[in-house]
Design a protein around this motif. Sequence first.
Motif, mmCIF file in Angstrom:
data_model
loop_
_atom_site.group_PDB
_atom_site.id
_atom_site.type_symbol
_atom_site.label_atom_id
_atom_site.label_comp_id
_atom_site.label_asym_id
_atom_site.label_seq_id
_atom_site.Cartn_x
_atom_site.Cartn_y
_atom_site.Cartn_z
ATOM 1 N N GLY A 67 11.214 1.638 6.809
ATOM 2 C CA GLY A 67 11.110 2.899 7.532
ATOM 3 C C GLY A 67 11.799 4.033 6.801
ATOM 4 N N SER A 68 12.971 3.752 6.231
ATOM 5 C CA SER A 68 13.695 4.783 5.480
ATOM 6 C C SER A 68 12.927 5.196 4.229
ATOM 7 C CB SER A 68 15.082 4.266 5.112
ATOM 8 O OG SER A 68 15.782 5.206 4.340
ATOM 9 N N LEU A 69 12.365 4.203 3.514
ATOM 10 C CA LEU A 69 11.592 4.526 2.312
ATOM 11 C C LEU A 69 10.341 5.329 2.658
ATOM 12 C CD1 LEU A 69 11.817 1.120 0.373
ATOM 13 C CD2 LEU A 69 13.052 3.245 -0.115
ATOM 14 N N LEU A 70 9.652 4.940 3.722
ATOM 15 C CA LEU A 70 8.454 5.672 4.130
ATOM 16 C C LEU A 70 8.789 7.100 4.542
ATOM 17 C CD1 LEU A 70 6.558 2.940 6.176
ATOM 18 C CD2 LEU A 70 5.969 3.821 3.909
ATOM 19 N N GLN A 71 9.938 7.261 5.199
ATOM 20 C CA GLN A 71 10.338 8.597 5.610
ATOM 21 C C GLN A 71 10.638 9.475 4.392
ATOM 22 O OE1 GLN A 71 10.386 9.759 8.901
ATOM 23 N NE2 GLN A 71 10.502 11.664 7.736
ATOM 24 N N GLN A 72 11.306 8.914 3.369
ATOM 25 C CA GLN A 72 11.580 9.678 2.152
ATOM 26 C C GLN A 72 10.286 10.071 1.439
ATOM 27 O OE1 GLN A 72 14.293 7.443 -0.300
ATOM 28 N NE2 GLN A 72 15.843 7.262 1.308
ATOM 29 N N VAL A 73 9.362 9.106 1.359
ATOM 30 C CA VAL A 73 8.080 9.420 0.719
ATOM 31 C C VAL A 73 7.337 10.486 1.506
ATOM 32 C CG1 VAL A 73 5.833 8.462 0.088
ATOM 33 C CG2 VAL A 73 7.910 7.154 -0.364
ATOM 34 N N ALA A 80 8.762 13.885 0.891
ATOM 35 C CA ALA A 80 8.355 14.425 -0.414
ATOM 36 C C ALA A 80 6.917 14.917 -0.396
ATOM 37 C CB ALA A 80 8.552 13.360 -1.493
ATOM 38 N N LEU A 81 6.073 14.231 0.322
ATOM 39 C CA LEU A 81 4.654 14.607 0.385
ATOM 40 C C LEU A 81 4.367 15.596 1.504
ATOM 41 C CD1 LEU A 81 3.001 11.097 -0.183
ATOM 42 C CD2 LEU A 81 3.398 12.905 -1.863
#
Length: 262
Positions: free
Chosen positions: A143-149, A152-153
């Motif tokens: 969830g944290s990685l998806l939120q960062q991506v 950015a997008l």
Amino acid sequence: MYTQCPECLSVFAVDARTLAQAHGFVMCGHCGAGFDSIATLSDQLPPEPFFELPSHEPGIEPPRVELVVYRPKSASEQAETEAPPAEDVFADLIVTPRFARDVRADKPRRWPWVVACLVLLMGLTTQLAWALRDTLVTDPTTGSLLQQVCNALQCQLPPVRDVAKLRLLARDVQTHPTVPGALLISATVRNDATFTQPWPVVTLRLSDGNGKVIAMRRLNAYEYLDDTEALRRGLQPGASTALVFEVEDPGHQAVAFDLGFE
């Protein structure tokens, strides 16, 4: 093809196999007379009515045929065909050095298959991720990685609702100070989930002394929250917020109330 018996004038349909069996001599199936079928042989019947088919007069000199369909080769022609040309023999003796060969000609083109497989794999991965989106978003790591991506997008993750992670910290009900015949209910809610949740649907139930529900109200987020930006952001992880509801007073019979989330 057609031929006619000269005795009874019966017309028969014949084919090449029938004519070849006795070199054109046939027996009439009507009167039993034998006759030369080639004498009156015709490709088509003349228009009716007709009495006799025209006869072919015997030619003095046989006709010459010119259109050759097939002719077997002689022994000398067959030998010349099988013998390879001299230049082909010498060409077989020439060996191209390995370093001079085109390596690309020896390898099949596999890149279209590789690209097609990658596209199919990406499509399958996307479908699997969409099917498991709730699990991926709620997981602390993914969830944290998806939120960062997504940050950015400049995109937004799909909302995931888990009302079990909403904790009711405080609640209160009192007579509305300015609106007659109304109640003012307040509640403090905290999001204990590790991900942002959409604002819940709130269910209010008022009951009497016997626990019988005498009034119920189901409120969507846009009905109790006027802030459009807050609606879009959702309830952040670990955040607490105070909710206020204005409902109609059902009278003195209502002695208890219950507040739930959907």
